[in-house]
Design a protein around this motif. Structure first.
Motif, PDB file in Angstrom:
ATOM      1  N   LYS A   1       0.826  -1.208   0.000  1.00  0.00           N
ATOM      2  CA  LYS A   1       0.000   0.000   0.000  1.00  0.00           C
ATOM      3  C   LYS A   1       0.863   1.261   0.000  1.00  0.00           C
ATOM      4  O   LYS A   1       2.085   1.210   0.096  1.00  0.00           O
ATOM      5  N   ASP A   2       0.183   2.389  -0.098  1.00  0.00           N
ATOM      6  CA  ASP A   2       0.734   3.721   0.140  1.00  0.00           C
ATOM      7  C   ASP A   2       1.732   4.166  -0.926  1.00  0.00           C
ATOM      8  O   ASP A   2       2.912   4.410  -0.647  1.00  0.00           O
ATOM      9  N   PHE A   3       1.223   4.301  -2.140  1.00  0.00           N
ATOM     10  CA  PHE A   3       1.996   4.871  -3.236  1.00  0.00           C
ATOM     11  C   PHE A   3       1.258   6.093  -3.777  1.00  0.00           C
ATOM     12  O   PHE A   3       0.043   6.261  -3.584  1.00  0.00           O
ATOM     13  N   THR A   4       2.009   6.954  -4.472  1.00  0.00           N
ATOM     14  CA  THR A   4       1.454   8.108  -5.181  1.00  0.00           C
ATOM     15  C   THR A   4       1.776   7.962  -6.655  1.00  0.00           C
ATOM     16  O   THR A   4       2.905   7.631  -7.018  1.00  0.00           O
ATOM     17  N   VAL A   5       0.770   8.203  -7.501  1.00  0.00           N
ATOM     18  CA  VAL A   5       0.959   8.159  -8.946  1.00  0.00           C
ATOM     19  C   VAL A   5       0.861   9.582  -9.494  1.00  0.00           C
ATOM     20  O   VAL A   5      -0.148  10.268  -9.283  1.00  0.00           O
TER      21      VAL A   5
ATOM     22  N   VAL B   1       7.955  18.811  -6.355  1.00  0.00           N
ATOM     23  CA  VAL B   1       8.179  18.003  -7.548  1.00  0.00           C
ATOM     24  C   VAL B   1       7.214  18.409  -8.663  1.00  0.00           C
ATOM     25  O   VAL B   1       7.610  18.573  -9.823  1.00  0.00           O
ATOM     26  N   ILE B   2       5.940  18.576  -8.318  1.00  0.00           N
ATOM     27  CA  ILE B   2       4.932  18.985  -9.309  1.00  0.00           C
ATOM     28  C   ILE B   2       5.304  20.332  -9.898  1.00  0.00           C
ATOM     29  O   ILE B   2       5.227  20.551 -11.126  1.00  0.00           O
TER      30      ILE B   2
ATOM     31  N   ILE C   1      -1.270  17.583 -15.341  1.00  0.00           N
ATOM     32  CA  ILE C   1      -0.705  16.664 -14.348  1.00  0.00           C
ATOM     33  C   ILE C   1      -1.825  16.284 -13.385  1.00  0.00           C
ATOM     34  O   ILE C   1      -2.501  17.159 -12.831  1.00  0.00           O
ATOM     35  N   ASP C   2      -2.015  14.975 -13.196  1.00  0.00           N
ATOM     36  CA  ASP C   2      -2.967  14.480 -12.211  1.00  0.00           C
ATOM     37  C   ASP C   2      -2.207  13.680 -11.164  1.00  0.00           C
ATOM     38  O   ASP C   2      -1.273  12.937 -11.485  1.00  0.00           O
ATOM     39  N   VAL C   3      -2.616  13.833  -9.925  1.00  0.00           N
ATOM     40  CA  VAL C   3      -1.960  13.126  -8.824  1.00  0.00           C
ATOM     41  C   VAL C   3      -2.981  12.228  -8.143  1.00  0.00           C
ATOM     42  O   VAL C   3      -4.073  12.685  -7.753  1.00  0.00           O
TER      43      VAL C   3
END
Length: 442
Positions: free
Chosen positions: A295-299, A354-355, A367-369
């Motif tokens: 678990k616990d990732f960012t795309v 970063v964005i 950009i979508d997060v």
């Protein structure tokens, strides 16, 4: 007669009962000639591992605090076991030497390794085997890196002299200074693999408290099927995706020598366990070998028109991550899209930065997060020749009402990785397991 190398983990050598089981296992097969042992592990919930007590002794000594009583706890535990095994006084001289070295300021690596050392001496006496101290034969470079070829040569030359031997795991020495150097925690697995390679073993048996690997996490899936055979490649994929398996470095020495690893259960010695081999078993009927995830990732999903015709786009994205010391996990992409998957642990504090950097340097159209994403890998070399695997997987997820936020498949075609929301993680794994647990190749 072939040669088997046996490594026994901390739970297998934790107390008298477990040591008697270990003795029975070793002496039941004359080909089990070389035994690698860990330090005694926990005997029950709330107990403390010997290695942790030794670290605590060192910490107290460094801060000028009394450490004698802590060390006495270590001594008493070994003495009690020695007495019950009829091996009184076996370790007395070794206790005295360790105590003196603590008084004179020994290294943390030295004191951390003494649990394995003492257990090695004790178990060698219990089995009637020779004791071989790996400090002289498992060699590290000046940056703490394992010198595999130098170690293989030194170990081979020494172990040729012994018909049977016990070797403590977890440590070796600096090739220049001779001072003790330890592996990371769990490094006794590496020692076992090194010994197996050095003696040209037919099998490396890794004895622990489970009967091999399971197709899925038993905390999520009730009574998952055992994995009878798994290739090194499949194991690596499952380990990377969060499956609790062997120490990563433990695989390499056995793999380069093409030595099968057999995971066995000290408490159920008749169970066949899991075999880890260089190649996928051609006789296996299983399409999917295992399912694992975290678990616990960012795309971070980036869209830019004509991205594929621009030079250096991916490199620039990765350079931005590198500037913030962020590792990426996956990079699924399309003609005009690129998704970067990173762990929340590494990006949470710097996501906005970063964005901003991506917008300033690359001028994307959008950009979508997507936060709090779980990754699930379905792994199996049987998938490469079976039609309809993807269809079955995604149908199972759809029927379980799981929304797939990301898809990635490696070029080897032996794994499919999907990203789902954290809240759907367990449900998704159960759905995939149900879809493939009873499936076999036509």
């Amino acid at each position: 007669m072939g040669i088997k190398v046996c490594k026994f983990g901390g739970s297998s050598v934790a107390d008298v009962i477990q040591l008697k089981k270990t003795k029975e296992i070793v002496l039941a097969d004359a080909s089990r000639r070389f035994v690698v042992v860990s330090a005694p592990g926990k005997r029950f919930d709330g107990d403390t591992k010997i290695t942790d007590l030794l670290y605590l002794c060192k910490t107290h000594a460094e801060h000028g605090l009394p450490w004698d009583q802590l060390f006495d706890v270590v001594v008493d535990r070994f003495v009690a076991v020695s007495h019950k095994l009829g091996l009184d006084d076996t370790l007395d001289e070794h206790f005295d030497k360790i105590r003196k070295n603590l008084e004179t300021g020994c290294s943390s690596d030295y004191i951390a390794s003494r649990g394995e050392y003492l257990n090695g001496v004790l178990i060698a006496a219990l089995l009637g085997f020779d004791f071989v101290d790996p400090q002289e034969y498992i060699l590290f470079g000046k940056r703490g890196e394992l010198l595999i070829e130098e170690t293989d040569k030194a170990l081979s030359q020494e172990l040729e002299k012994h018909e049977n031997a016990v070797i403590p795991g977890f440590y070796g020495s600096d090739i220049k200074t001779g001072q003790v150097v330890t592996f990371s925690r769990g490094g006794s697995d590496v020692t076992g693999a090194l010994v197996a390679r050095a003696v040209g073993a037919d099998v490396y048996e890794n004895w622990t408290d489970v009967s091999g690997f399971l197709m899925a996490d038993p905390r999520i899936v009730e009574n998952p099927k055992p994995i009878r055979s798994i290739s090194y490649k499949e194991l690596r994929e499952l380990s990377y995706m969060g499956a609790s398996v062997l120490h990563d470095e433990a695989i390499y020495p056995a793999r380069v020598a093409d030595i099968p690893i057999n995971i066995r259960n000290t408490n159920r010695p008749d169970d066949e366990g899991t075999y880890i081999t260089a190649h996928h078993d051609p006789n296996s009927e299983e399409i999917v070998t295992g399912i694992a995830g975290s678990k616990d990732f960012t795309v971070i999903a980036i869209y830019k028109s004509l991205m594929s015709t621009g030079k250096g786009f991916v490199r620039k994205v990765l350079s931005i991550l590198e500037d913030y010391d962020i590792n990426f996990e996956h990079l699924p992409s399309g003609i005009d899209t690129l998704s970067v998957v990173v762990s929340n642990e590494y990006i949470s504090e710097n996501l906005d930065k970063v964005i901003c950097a991506i917008k300033q340097q690359l001028s994307p159209d959008s950009i979508d997060v997507y936060k709090d994403i779980a990754l699930i890998a379905t792994v199996g070399q049987g998938m490469t020749r079976e039609r309809g695997v993807s269809a079955k997987l995604f149908t199972a997820l759809a029927e379980a009402d799981v929304n797939v936020r990301m898809i990635d498949q490696g070029s080897s075609e032996m794994n499919i990785i999907v990203g789902v929301e954290n809240a759907d993680f367990e449900r998704a794994i159960r759905a995939i397991y149900q879809a493939f647990s009873n499936a076999s190749k036509e």
